[in-house]
Each structure stands twice: as structure tokens, then as C-alpha cells.
Design an enzyme around this catalytic site. Sequence first.
Site, PDB file in Angstrom:
ATOM      1  N   LYS A 156      36.831  44.295  45.001  1.00  0.00           N
ATOM      2  CA  LYS A 156      37.020  42.869  44.751  1.00  0.00           C
ATOM      3  C   LYS A 156      38.262  42.369  45.456  1.00  0.00           C
ATOM      4  CE  LYS A 156      38.051  39.981  40.828  1.00  0.00           C
ATOM      5  NZ  LYS A 156      38.371  39.920  39.453  1.00  0.00           N
ATOM      6  N   LYS A 172      41.100  46.474  43.713  1.00  0.00           N
ATOM      7  CA  LYS A 172      41.242  45.038  43.472  1.00  0.00           C
ATOM      8  C   LYS A 172      42.495  44.566  44.186  1.00  0.00           C
ATOM      9  CE  LYS A 172      41.631  41.541  39.944  1.00  0.00           C
ATOM     10  NZ  LYS A 172      41.656  41.225  38.515  1.00  0.00           N
TER      11      LYS A 172
HETATM   12  C1  PBG Z   1      41.710  39.419  35.828  1.00  0.00           C
HETATM   13  C2  PBG Z   1      40.632  38.893  36.686  1.00  0.00           C
HETATM   14  C3  PBG Z   1      40.748  37.960  37.706  1.00  0.00           C
HETATM   15  C4  PBG Z   1      39.472  37.760  38.203  1.00  0.00           C
HETATM   16  C5  PBG Z   1      38.607  38.573  37.490  1.00  0.00           C
HETATM   17  N1  PBG Z   1      39.354  39.278  36.567  1.00  0.00           N
HETATM   18  C6  PBG Z   1      41.917  37.178  38.149  1.00  0.00           C
HETATM   19  C7  PBG Z   1      43.037  37.818  38.831  1.00  0.00           C
HETATM   20  O1  PBG Z   1      43.092  39.032  39.010  1.00  0.00           O
HETATM   21  O2  PBG Z   1      43.957  37.082  39.209  1.00  0.00           O
HETATM   22  C8  PBG Z   1      39.120  36.842  39.325  1.00  0.00           C
HETATM   23  C9  PBG Z   1      37.685  36.494  39.462  1.00  0.00           C
HETATM   24  C10 PBG Z   1      37.432  35.372  40.390  1.00  0.00           C
HETATM   25  O3  PBG Z   1      38.343  34.905  41.107  1.00  0.00           O
HETATM   26  O4  PBG Z   1      36.279  34.916  40.447  1.00  0.00           O
HETATM   27  N2  PBG Z   1      41.354  39.291  34.466  1.00  0.00           N
END
Ligand code: PBG
Length: 325
Positions: A249, A197
Site C-alpha cells: 500500500k 506500507k
Molecule cells: C491507518 C490507515 C491509513 C489508511 C488506511 N489505514 C492512513 C494512513 O496511514 O495515514 C489510508 C487509506 C487510504 O488512503 O485510502 N489507519
Amino acid sequence: MAFPAQRPRRLRTTPAMRRMVSETEVRPRQLVLPMFVREGATEPVPISSMPGVVQHTRDSLRKAVAQAASAGVGGVMLFGVPQVHDATGSGAVDPEGILNVALRDVRDEVGDDLVVMSDLCLDEFTDHGHCGVLDADGRVDNDATLDVYARMGVEQARAGAHLVGPSGMMDGQVGVIREALDEAGFADTGILAYTAKYASAFYGPFREAVNSQLRGDRKTYQQDGGNAREALRELALDLDEGADMVMVKPALAYLDVLARVADVADVPVAAYQISGEYAMIEAAVERGWLERERTILETVTSIRRAGADVILTYWATEVAGWLDR
Ligand code: PBG
């Protein structure tokens, strides 16, 4: 003049020919719909930077989940938007916290017809907006956060999650959650690990979607966008700690990472087409600059082609309606 003997165009001559030789298929069962549910809401609240996506009420969430199920979508991923935020994100471990309540609602609505997943992270619940708890110097405290994640995982399993999705990028998160689930008698509850991520600008609209309180960034725990090899290290750790599925992601800006992970992972691989990817296309469509359905399908297909078995996308229900079952 010599005629070319090799003519790849022969296989593109008719729609039937193109359909027959198409290498990549997207099916509704491979799509997962991420959804937001807002505590205390009496009407769905539109998210301005994600036109068409709302913060659901408990009621509208049930209806939308039922719709996703009848469209043949594979699963849903729930995010809670609590009314109250605090330093430790206590709403996340409260059985009556919005996410846990919503998980019970959703399981009551669809039972086992869909795979019900939950975001396992603190950023939606903390008043500072970070994915973990902070130490005395204001830094995200990895190991103190793990304790909270373990409790959060157990509450989500108890509330009915089939898969919990740790997305906070704390070291060791999959291992402690697995151990806590097993000890609490939830050996059948799986873990969809957010394995690679990246600290991405494309999360912007999500911050509005969950009313995030974050100032600053997540660069001390999310990965640097230039690093691909590091994703393989994260993958090895998550698999070793017991991840049942892994995720990359964002999707579109990291298709190379997705392909590398999918090449070597021996578990199903998911990819998340995130809020900014959604917003970018919807905005261009609104201006008449892109054709909506074709653009969406092209991106979803590219994510499949790169190796994703499962795709999280805010268009899941709609795209499912465009596809063969
Ligand atoms: C963290 C989380 C995020 C997203 C999913 N889980 C935000 C981040 O890491 O800042 C982002 C998902 C999206 O942008 O559609 N709980």
C-alpha cells in the site's frame, strides 16, 4: 521488402480474439470495499475529496454492505470514525466503540457471506492522529502501542472480524496480535498484515474521511518511498510472525514493490488502491479529462497484473457490477 514473420497484432484483431488471449482477469470476489462508519451520524456524510464515498451511519453501512455482497464483492474493510478522540485512542479497545459496534452490525447483516475485515490502528481514535501512543517526548512508542493493538485485535475478533488488518507499521505487531488472539480463543481469526506500507502523499483524502487530527507525518513508522528491498524484510518478518495475508500500500505508485512481494510470498497478497488514487481519477473524470470506467478498470487490472490476489478499492461494488462473476 521482407514481410515480418512475427505478427503479435494477429492476436489483437477482434474482440473475441483479445478476450480469449487476455492474461489477466479481475473477478468481483477479488475486490474488497473499504468503508467508513461515523459514530452518532444520522445521515451519511459525504467526503468532499472522495466524491461518491461517505462516512456511513450504522444503518447506511448495513445497506451498503448488503449491496456489496449482492454484487459479489469478496469482502469489506471497516474504518471507524469516533466522536471522541483521546491520547491513547481508547475508543479502539472499547467494545462499544464505533468500529466494534459496526463489526457486529455487519456480521449480523451478512454473516459469513462476505469476508469482514477491520482496520487495526489507532490513528482514527487518537487526538494527535498518530497510529500509536506517544512517549514522554512525543514520539510514537512502539512497544506501548503493541499492548493496545493486542487488546484491539481481541475486541475486533470478539465483534466478528474474520480478518484483522494491522496498518500501523509498528515492529512486532503481527506477532503480538497473533498471540493475543490465540490466548483469547480466536485461533480462527486471521491477520491481514499491512506489510509494506509507505509514507505516502496519496493518503491525503483518507485524513478527511476519518476526521484525522494528525499534524506532521508518519515517516518514523511508515516506509520511505524509495525503498523496495526493505519491503522484503518487512514481508519476512510478517510471515514469521504469523501473517495469513500480506498487503502492499499504496498500489499504483508501488506496483514494482507489489510484484516483488507477490513473487516470493507464499500467502495471498493484497494491494490497496488508496484514497488519493481514487480522488485523482475522480477529479480528472469530473473535468472531462479521463474516461471513468476505462481508467478505473485499467488501474485495477494493472494491480492484478502486478500480482495482487486481492484488491482493496473504493470502487469495489461498482467495478464488480462491470465484471463477469
Ligand atoms: C491507518 C490507515 C491509513 C489508511 C488506511 N489505514 C492512513 C494512513 O496511514 O495515514 C489510508 C487509506 C487510504 O488512503 O485510502 N489507519
